[in-house]
Design an enzyme around this catalytic site. Structure first.
Site, short mmCIF file in Angstrom:
data_model
loop_
_atom_site.label_atom_id
_atom_site.label_comp_id
_atom_site.label_asym_id
_atom_site.label_seq_id
_atom_site.Cartn_x
_atom_site.Cartn_y
_atom_site.Cartn_z
N ASN A 32 10.20 7.89 -1.04
CA ASN A 32 11.22 7.54 -0.07
C ASN A 32 12.11 6.37 -0.44
O ASN A 32 13.33 6.48 -0.50
CB ASN A 32 10.49 7.16 1.22
CG ASN A 32 10.73 8.20 2.27
OD1 ASN A 32 11.87 8.56 2.51
ND2 ASN A 32 9.67 8.71 2.85
N ASP B 225 1.58 12.15 -0.82
CA ASP B 225 1.64 12.36 0.63
C ASP B 225 2.42 13.61 1.03
O ASP B 225 2.29 14.08 2.15
CB ASP B 225 2.27 11.13 1.32
CG ASP B 225 1.46 9.87 1.12
OD1 ASP B 225 0.25 9.99 0.85
OD2 ASP B 225 2.02 8.77 1.23
N MET C 14 -5.96 9.79 2.55
CA MET C 14 -4.68 9.09 2.67
C MET C 14 -3.65 10.03 3.32
O MET C 14 -4.00 11.09 3.83
CB MET C 14 -4.19 8.67 1.29
CG MET C 14 -4.98 7.52 0.68
SD MET C 14 -4.26 7.06 -0.94
CE MET C 14 -5.12 5.52 -1.26
N ARG D 142 -0.61 8.47 4.93
CA ARG D 142 0.25 7.65 5.82
C ARG D 142 0.45 8.35 7.17
O ARG D 142 -0.55 8.67 7.81
CB ARG D 142 1.55 7.32 5.12
CG ARG D 142 1.33 6.52 3.83
CD ARG D 142 2.58 6.45 2.99
NE ARG D 142 3.61 5.63 3.56
CZ ARG D 142 3.90 4.39 3.17
NH1 ARG D 142 3.24 3.84 2.17
NH2 ARG D 142 4.87 3.71 3.74
N GLN E 21 -8.21 9.70 -4.85
CA GLN E 21 -7.45 10.92 -4.56
C GLN E 21 -6.06 10.93 -5.19
O GLN E 21 -5.47 11.99 -5.32
CB GLN E 21 -7.36 11.16 -3.05
CG GLN E 21 -6.59 10.10 -2.28
CD GLN E 21 -6.95 10.06 -0.80
OE1 GLN E 21 -6.66 10.98 -0.06
NE2 GLN E 21 -7.58 8.98 -0.37
#
Lengths: 406, 406
Positions: free
Chosen positions: A111, A141, A185, A187, A298
């Protein structure tokens, strides 16, 4: 001189170096560039003139990076200022580009990096500066808009599903097995967590409940579901995202209330694992609760990576160089899925403004009504991305990974 | 009828099922046994008549177990009473053996299981009962006496070293990298922790400090070492055993003093990771400390197992059946190392009384004077045990593991 520059940013993945090698290989082959520079520690390092001429390094010292996890060029979490308010950083950057004859900048990241790509390409156009800027996506993600998925996600999903299979078997051996909780994970998004549904034995999904940030978490529903399942099968396997929230927006992870320690003094509190464990123990379901936080494993488990992911990561890097040779600037190279069986994808160009500062959430329509599982569509979406295993070079029985001198 | 019985006990490993398959294959091939029974959940299940006739199950449904981690026959942590005080359990067991025509019992396990092997074989000899009892070693901890090493250790060591390589790369990407701490299992011994020394990049060990339970832990020395190394290289990588102790015998893991939480509310306290993190933060070295508890992943990561380990685990099972066919009873099948280059081993018989209730500690002569690292001898000892990778059957990109209906 027509040189190019490549850099990496944000959290590591297993395949971010494969994207770098795609850039390097295509830049070496296409004859568009005299020298290929690496920016060390992303834009933050570049602003401090941490540039390394890769063309001066024998290719033999670099080729191992294709199968080396994490960010070999170093990384940063640096966000450039808005050039409309203060353009000094941009001026500095352009000076450094001029000094090194950098005509194209490839930025591999998520991002924030795409925001840098957007801002810098806007600035160069505005000032009529002959520097092309292209973004190459990465993040485990899978939360970037405008791309079917992100390089890095498939390998992380594969490792998560594999580890869940093995942890499930490990947690199923006793007469009284208790409850096992895995934290992933991701987010604010549940893509990684959803990959737990891929873990099957004898064709049956082994995970009982999957909790994603996109589905508000109900304490009462959780306790009731877990209590019922534990009564039915004397064992419950739960996978939860680090980012799950109560309906009021509070993170489940931070809502801890008491302290528990195992024999070796591990605090079982804190994090989603600890909070969920507390809910189970305090509601009297059972005290036999084990937890596993997958942590950084991961995002860096190249030894359990997806060949499809590596190939796609490499390809977006390669295509970025091809696009630059065609004069294209100001875009991110995204992945478009063409079909699932057999799986095929190609690349498309997307505007980084549509990626930066946006989040691609896991579709609510792929979450079951109960808010504790995902649909077959989600499994069909993820499954092609974990296929194939690379042949990792080894030495003395362990992966032979490559590190650059920074 | 001449039937045999095989069961598993204690904590799972990646290769305990390979030992079971060694027993099964040899028992099927040798024609000594009419039926092969599995005891479900070890001696605890057998005492409750949880026996399953494997000869009635198609071999195709079982063969996948060779590459399936964890204890497929279930496990227990049940210690039988001393028959000299109360022989009722032994009488029950022998009645069940008579009912099922069990003439040989193979018990795969660690310390406690070898005590069962010792006691039961003593009892059968004393009572002149025609039942042979043989022990087959397993434990990732490698803490059994009289065997060069234990099946399960090599695979765990390989996974630990691989994960350390990947975590090290992951923790090396930023300008300010901070300190990374990995916690391994191993109970009171440092064998697993020592495998961290195998993790090398460009021929150099990447772990800065390794802490074993066999070396008393000094808080002051730790802080001074870490502070110095952090000043020198702005990054420190530490691996510690769950069982490390201060000189006064107190576990480091339970000596926590305050609370720290990261962004997602993970308690960074508790366990060795938490304690060491606290020492670092409280002494003002840096607040940038990340931790990783490997947890159950290290004992069930078949996807990253050692072929040498699988082969040896299979072989001790096979050899146990061969020995039983020769009339041998009351022994554990141990591994003897013949040479290192190329690595060769065979099996020997050892008295379970020399194994049960003893602990094989990591040699103090293999720990450096500083108490924070290990010697080349230790690396040479471990290295052959992690060699080779099995071809794990896969389905849809993930390991295809086998579960028995219990």
């Amino acid at each position: 001189m027509n040189n190019c520059l490549v850099a990496q940013s944000g959290g590591p993945t297993s395949v971010i170096n494969a994207s770098f090698m795609g850039v390097l290989d295509e830049a070496l082959n296409c004859n568009s560039y005299d020298n290929i520079y690496a920016g060390i520690n992303g834009i933050e390092g570049i602003l401090n003139k941490k540039l390394k001429n890769l063309s001066a390094i024998p290719y033999d010292k670099l080729k191992g990076l294709k199968y080396t996890p994490s960010s070999a060029l170093g990384s940063c979490r640096y966000k450039m200022k808005d050039y409309k308010c203060d353009s000094s950083e941009y001026e500095n950057l352009i000076k450094i580009f001029e000094e090194y004859n950098i005509k194209t900048f490839f930025y591999i990241g998520g991002n924030d990096s795409m925001d840098t790509v957007r801002a810098l390409s806007e600035y160069t156009k505005l000032k009529n500066i002959d520097v092309k800027v292209l973004g190459i996506p990465k993040t485990i993600d899978n939360d970037l808009m405008e791309t079917d998925h992100t390089p890095g996600f498939g390998s992380a999903a594969k490792f998560i599903a594999t580890t869940i299979l093995e942890s499930y078997l490990d947690s199923s051996v006793y007469i009284n097995n208790g409850i096992f909780i895995v934290e992933t994970m991701g987010r604010d998004t549940g893509w990684l967590t959803a990959s737990a549904a891929l873990a099957k034995i004898n064709g049956r999904s082994i995970v009982d409940f999957i909790y994603l940030p996109e589905a508000p978490f109900s304490k009462e529903k959780f306790i009731s579901d877990v209590r019922q399942r534990f009564e039915d099968q004397n064992q419950v396997f739960i996978v939860a995202s680090e980012g799950i929230k109560y309906e009021n927006g509070e993170f489940v992870a931070t809502s801890t209330s008491s302290q528990l320690h195992d024999n070796f003094g591990h605090a079982q509190l804190g994090g989603v694992c600890g909070s969920l464990k507390n809910l189970i123990v305090e509601s009297g379901i059972t005290s036999r609760v084990k937890t596993l936080e997958l942590g950084v494993t991961q995002r860096s488990a190249m030894h359990c990576s997806s060949l499809t992911d590596i190939d796609e990561a490499y390809n977006v890097g390669r295509k970025a160089v091809k696009y630059s040779s065609e004069g294209i600037t100001g875009y991110m190279v995204a992945i478009r899925r063409l079909q699932n069986e057999p799986y095929k994808s190609d690349t498309i160009l997307v505007e980084p403004s549509k990626v930066a500062n946006h989040v691609k959430y896991f579709p609510k329509t792929w979450i079951n009504k109960e808010g504790n599982g995902i649909s077959k569509e989600a499994v069909d979406y993820i499954l092609p991305l974990i296929q194939g295993s690379p042949v990792i070079p080894t030495e003395n029985g362990l992966p032979s990974y490559t590190m650059l001198k920074k």
